[in-house]
Design a protein around this motif. Structure first.
Motif, short mmCIF file in Angstrom:
data_model
loop_
_atom_site.label_atom_id
_atom_site.label_comp_id
_atom_site.label_asym_id
_atom_site.label_seq_id
_atom_site.Cartn_x
_atom_site.Cartn_y
_atom_site.Cartn_z
N LEU A 12 73.83 66.57 125.70
CA LEU A 12 72.65 66.96 126.47
C LEU A 12 71.47 67.23 125.54
O LEU A 12 70.33 66.81 125.82
N THR A 13 71.71 67.87 124.42
CA THR A 13 70.65 68.14 123.45
C THR A 13 70.10 66.85 122.86
O THR A 13 68.89 66.71 122.69
N SER A 14 70.97 65.91 122.54
CA SER A 14 70.49 64.65 121.97
C SER A 14 69.67 63.86 122.98
O SER A 14 68.65 63.26 122.62
N VAL A 15 70.06 63.86 124.24
CA VAL A 15 69.28 63.18 125.26
C VAL A 15 67.92 63.86 125.44
O VAL A 15 66.89 63.20 125.55
N ALA A 16 67.91 65.19 125.42
CA ALA A 16 66.65 65.92 125.54
C ALA A 16 65.74 65.61 124.35
O ALA A 16 64.52 65.42 124.53
N ALA A 17 66.30 65.53 123.15
CA ALA A 17 65.51 65.20 121.97
C ALA A 17 64.93 63.78 122.08
O ALA A 17 63.77 63.54 121.72
N MET A 18 65.74 62.84 122.59
CA MET A 18 65.22 61.47 122.77
C MET A 18 64.07 61.45 123.77
O MET A 18 63.06 60.76 123.57
N LEU A 19 64.21 62.20 124.86
CA LEU A 19 63.15 62.23 125.86
C LEU A 19 61.88 62.88 125.31
O LEU A 19 60.76 62.41 125.59
N ALA A 24 58.59 54.28 122.51
CA ALA A 24 59.22 55.18 123.49
C ALA A 24 60.37 54.48 124.21
O ALA A 24 61.43 55.08 124.44
N ALA A 25 60.19 53.22 124.55
CA ALA A 25 61.25 52.48 125.23
C ALA A 25 62.48 52.34 124.35
O ALA A 25 63.61 52.52 124.81
N PHE A 26 62.27 52.01 123.08
CA PHE A 26 63.41 51.88 122.17
C PHE A 26 64.03 53.24 121.85
O PHE A 26 65.24 53.34 121.66
N ALA A 27 63.21 54.29 121.79
CA ALA A 27 63.73 55.61 121.47
C ALA A 27 64.67 56.13 122.56
O ALA A 27 65.61 56.86 122.28
N VAL A 28 64.41 55.75 123.79
CA VAL A 28 65.25 56.21 124.89
C VAL A 28 66.29 55.17 125.27
O VAL A 28 67.44 55.49 125.55
N GLY A 29 65.91 53.90 125.26
CA GLY A 29 66.78 52.84 125.77
C GLY A 29 68.06 52.63 124.99
O GLY A 29 69.16 52.77 125.53
N ALA A 30 67.94 52.29 123.71
CA ALA A 30 69.12 51.95 122.92
C ALA A 30 70.10 53.12 122.77
O ALA A 30 71.30 52.95 123.03
#
Length: 137
Positions: free
Chosen positions: A61-68, A83-89
């Motif tokens: 959850l923390t890693s997803v929040a950091a990506m967002l 932003a797309a690559f930071a969240v997508g991959a």
């Protein structure tokens, strides 16, 4: 009020304890203590497993929040592709990892063992050449 340890359940019987005591005095108490120690160990392992799962979920959850947050920062800076690559991959990778880990019967050993089973018969078939068609040796 402290809860009394009721022992191992059906495995503990006064008749069995008397037989143990006839073999060696004090043996029943030693075995009872082993049962209690084993049960305490099982409970601790169960709590450790809960803690490990909780820590893993919190980390995810923390890693997803950091990506967002990074994606929001990138969008604010005018970099939508970043932003797309930071969240997508990473999100796809996390989804695949968590998805495969939840499938029953999926282990690393099984995944690595399947290609080896497929290669072995193929390699054995290639080692024996077919007999010549014209009958020459």
């Amino acid at each position: 009020m402290a809860r009394q340890d009721e022992g191992p359940g059906l495995r503990w019987d006064a008749k069995v304890a008397r037989e143990w005591e006839s073999v060696k005095p004090g043996l029943a108490a030693e075995i009872w203590e082993e049962f209690r120690t084993d049960e305490r160990h099982r409970r601790r392992l169960a709590w450790a497993a809960i803690g490990q799962r909780t820590a893993g979920q919190l980390f995810a959850l923390t890693s997803v929040a950091a990506m967002l947050l990074f994606a929001k920062y990138s969008l604010d800076a005018g970099e939508p592709l970043v932003a797309a690559f930071a969240v997508g991959a990473p999100s796809v990778s996390l989804a695949v990892i968590f998805g495969l880990s939840r499938m029953p019967g999926r282990t690393l050993e099984n995944a690595l063992g399947r290609p080896a089973r497929r290669v072995t018969p193929a390699a054995a078939a290639q080692q024996t050449p077919p007999p010549p068609a014209d009958g020459a040796v």
